[in-house]
Design an enzyme around this catalytic site. Structure first.
Site, PDB file in Angstrom:
ATOM      1  NE  ARG A 106      -4.162   1.732   0.534  1.00  0.00           N
ATOM      2  CZ  ARG A 106      -5.108   1.920  -0.376  1.00  0.00           C
ATOM      3  NH1 ARG A 106      -5.041   1.342  -1.558  1.00  0.00           N
ATOM      4  NH2 ARG A 106      -6.147   2.680  -0.101  1.00  0.00           N
ATOM      5  CB  THR A 391      -8.663  -1.000  -8.675  1.00  0.00           C
ATOM      6  OG1 THR A 391      -8.389   0.222  -7.999  1.00  0.00           O
ATOM      7  CG2 THR A 391      -8.158  -2.146  -7.794  1.00  0.00           C
ATOM      8  CB  THR A 409      -5.372   0.146  -7.059  1.00  0.00           C
ATOM      9  OG1 THR A 409      -6.112   1.328  -7.367  1.00  0.00           O
ATOM     10  CG2 THR A 409      -4.727   0.329  -5.701  1.00  0.00           C
ATOM     11  CD  GLU A 411      -8.762   5.905  -5.618  1.00  0.00           C
ATOM     12  OE1 GLU A 411      -9.466   4.941  -5.278  1.00  0.00           O
ATOM     13  OE2 GLU A 411      -9.228   6.937  -6.123  1.00  0.00           O
ATOM     14  CG  ASP A 431      -8.299   5.064  -1.541  1.00  0.00           C
ATOM     15  OD1 ASP A 431      -9.132   5.622  -2.278  1.00  0.00           O
ATOM     16  OD2 ASP A 431      -7.910   3.902  -1.729  1.00  0.00           O
ATOM     17  CB  SER A 456      -7.190  -0.434   0.799  1.00  0.00           C
ATOM     18  OG  SER A 456      -7.493  -1.045  -0.438  1.00  0.00           O
ATOM     19  CB  SER A 457     -12.493  -1.211  -0.619  1.00  0.00           C
ATOM     20  OG  SER A 457     -12.990  -0.033  -0.065  1.00  0.00           O
ATOM     21  N   GLY A 479     -13.467   0.178  -5.843  1.00  0.00           N
ATOM     22  CA  GLY A 479     -13.577   1.137  -4.742  1.00  0.00           C
ATOM     23  C   GLY A 479     -14.305   0.512  -3.572  1.00  0.00           C
TER      24      GLY A 479
HETATM   25  O1  DON Z   1      -7.744   0.790  -2.294  1.00  0.00           O
HETATM   26  C1  DON Z   1      -8.893   1.021  -2.600  1.00  0.00           C
HETATM   27  O2  DON Z   1      -9.826   0.567  -1.992  1.00  0.00           O
HETATM   28  C2  DON Z   1      -9.220   1.886  -3.808  1.00  0.00           C
HETATM   29  N1  DON Z   1      -8.139   2.769  -4.109  1.00  0.00           N
HETATM   30  C3  DON Z   1      -9.563   1.014  -4.960  1.00  0.00           C
HETATM   31  C4  DON Z   1     -10.097   1.811  -6.111  1.00  0.00           C
HETATM   32  C5  DON Z   1     -10.844   0.969  -7.045  1.00  0.00           C
HETATM   33  O3  DON Z   1     -11.002  -0.218  -6.853  1.00  0.00           O
HETATM   34  C6  DON Z   1     -11.448   1.578  -8.206  1.00  0.00           C
HETATM   35  N2  DON Z   1     -12.039   0.558  -9.063  1.00  0.00           N
HETATM   36  N3  DON Z   1     -12.531   0.353 -10.015  1.00  0.00           N
END
Ligand code: DON
Length: 574
Positions: A106, A391, A409, A411, A431, A456-457, A479
């Site tokens: 991360r 991502t 990702t 992001e 984030d 993060s998700s 996301g």
């Molecule tokens: O870490 C995270 O949760 C986000 N930065 C992920 C972003 C994301 O998955 C966008 N997707 N399509």
């Protein structure tokens, strides 16, 4: 935090005892048992990346070796989603030891990051484009350093030999996919209009690159040559690091990243967070990933009979939605970087807490649920975290049965829109919660702080059986919707026993607060009506449309993989 270092038979027996609902053995075998079908496989969002991974596996490389090649190609051919300038979480299963390790790549906030860096002069949050396109949104990239750490521990081929496809495709050019072309011309993503993106994606006549046309990226080729030769140092020190710092100090809204921030970056590795789920054990990375939330979602569902109510029933989706709402309420309140804030993972996953919280799933839906009060939870304000964009997730199984489940990702779409060395710099720091404290002064768990990693998700999952054998690898981008997507993938594969492709293609349902987003055209009308009768009003979209699930499952006939039909991926095994 209760974590599992080695999934020994004794521990499996203990986990089995802790499991609330005894059910028969899982309907899955391990790759070692495979008779005729594939015993090695790559499932990822772009065929060129899958090919690169398969080539590495066929050359005798390990799953982690293949992950390096897949990431290097994805960063080129799917730059809207992930890349050399981004971060990642990887869950790794080692077949020989049955040990599951979580790698944390991360991004980290620079030492100069401050809790108010996404506020304007009047103390109001910046607009989304202002924040994302600023030099402040970029965290120290960790994906390459993380892969290097994992490859030192689990690689079989030489690091320098894993970048051939990425280098060739960058030098000779690659065929632009419809999804990349669409995003490069997008008016929805402000990054597509940022100067570096415009320069990269424009043809000599000034129009943007189209699907099916060939795009070359000699700067990317040079960067991967350097990374192949020097490892992550090539990015975090020297001329590329200097170029990153310089680019982030450009207007508008320069950031504070220094060479010292880049040089100091260290990926982390440790035991994955594993919890029993029915006859399985599900392993994910710990906080600040989305893993603990997904485990909470499963822990709540374990107190329901969702397995008896399939995806064509309103009851099945009702239970799914109500567990999701409870999961989101807790995660939105309590999750952050455990190096900086107390994260009550243990309390949230405590069997007694889950049992009590699951009783909130009543016969009909009520108002948005409040967060619970797990042990170890300090006072936390509802935060203001936003997570749209790009991502990607991939799963790899090698011939020895080792597994990589990795979500990676930049992001948002094309990250911050700023480029260095042929790749995009992430906007991962958006984030963080954009406001550090609420009106009442209660601090957000996910507030910005120097050297902190944003929440993060992403929740790359590896599922085992109680003997520690591989059952499935599952994950998705999206996301905050990742939690709902992953939960759907896991329930569909483990509870509804669906073939992988069908499981991933099922409609998404993201239930958070008082909003139930779905893909209405995919949801059977009888389910929509049945849910309405239970007080659940489905709306179209609302974060339910953007999954990119990829998964591989072990079956008695070999590996079965799938790619989300909403993206451009494939699963190829041999
Ligand atoms: O870490 C995270 O949760 C986000 N930065 C992920 C972003 C994301 O998955 C966008 N997707 N399509």
């Amino acid at each position: 935090m209760r974590q599992i270092l080695r999934l020994s038979p004794v521990l499996f027996a203990l986990l089995a005892a802790a499991c609330a609902t005894p059910t028969p053995r899982p309907d899955a075998g391990s790759p070692a048992q495979a008779s005729s079908g594939p015993s090695a496989m790559v499932a990822a969002a772009n065929p060129l990346a899958v090919e690169a991974g398969v080539k590495v596996l066929k050359a005798g490389g390990s799953a982690v070796d293949a992950a390096v090649a897949v990431q290097a190609v994805l960063g080129l051919v799917e730059p809207q989603s992930s890349g050399l300038g981004g971060g990642a979480f990887m869950t790794y299963y080692d077949a020989a030891t049955k040990k599951v390790t979580a790698y944390n790549g991360r991004e980290k906030a620079p030492a100069g990051a401050t809790p108010d860096m996404f506020l304007n002069a009047e103390g109001k949050p910046l607009t989304y484009p202002e924040a994302v396109l600023s030099g402040r949104s970029t965290g120290v990239p960790g994906a390459v350093a993380m892969l290097s750490l994992a490859q030192r521990e689990h690689g079989k081929l030489a690091w320098k030999d894993l970048f051939g496809d990425a280098e060739r495709l960058a030098d000779e050019g690659f065929v632009v996919s419809p999804r990349l072309a669409d995003m490069a011309s997008s008016t929805r993503a402000p990054q597509a209009s940022a100067p570096d993106a415009v320069a990269y994606f424009s043809k000599p006549d000034g129009t943007r690159i189209q699907a099916g046309e060939v795009l070359k990226n000699p700067a990317y080729a040079a960067t991967v040559r350097k990374i192949a030769a020097e490892g992550p140092k090539a990015l975090l020190e020297g001329p590329i690091a200097e170029a990153i710092v310089a680019r982030l100090h450009d207007d508008p809204r320069p950031g504070s990243m220094t060479l010292a921030d880049l040089k100091a970056y260290e990926p982390k590795a440790g035991p994955a967070l594993c919890r029993p789920y029915r006859v399985y054990v599900v392993c994910v990375p710990p906080a600040p990933s989305g893993g603990p939330a997904v485990l909470e979602g499963l822990g709540l569902l374990e107190h329901t009979d969702i397995a008896a109510h399939g995806p064509d029933t309103a009851e099945g989706w009702y239970l799914f939605a109500e567990a999701s709402r409870l999961m989101y309420a807790d995660r939105d309140r309590y999750m952050g970087d455990p190096d900086f804030v107390e994260v009550p993972t243990e309390g949230l996953l405590d069997p007694a807490y889950l049992k009590a919280r699951a009783t909130l799933i009543g016969p009909t839906a009520g108002p948005a649920p409040a967060p619970g009060n797990p042990k170890g939870a300090g006072p936390r304000g509802p935060d203001a975290t936003k997570e749209p964009g790009g991502t990607t997730h991939f799963v790899i199984v090698d011939k020895a049965g080792n597994v990589v489940s990795m979500t990676t990702t930049v992001e948002s779409i094309f990250g911050s829109g700023r480029m260095v060395g042929g790749f995009f710099l992430n906007n991962q720091l958006t984030d963080f919660s954009w406001t550090p404290v609420e009106k009442d002064g209660v601090p957000a768990a996910n507030a910005v702080a120097a050297n902190k990693r944003p929440r993060s998700s992403m929740a790359p999952a590896v599922v085992l059986d109680r003997q520690g054998r591989f059952v499935a690898g599952v994950g998705s981008p999206g996301g905050t919707s990742i939690l709902g997507y992953n939960l759907k993938g896991l329930v569909a594969i483990l509870d509804w026993k669906m073939p992988v492709k069908e499981a991933l293609a099922l409609p998404n349902l993201v239930a958070r607060g008082s909003v139930y987003g779905t893909e209405l055209d995919k949801m059977p009308p009888a389910v929509v009506e049945g849910l309405a009768a239970k007080g659940v009003k489905l709306i179209n979209g609302a974060g339910a449309e953007g999954s990119g699930l990829h998964a591989i499952k072990a079956t008695p006939n070999g590996l079965e993989g799938g790619a989300d039909p909403r993206r451009e991926g494939v699963a190829i095994g041999f």
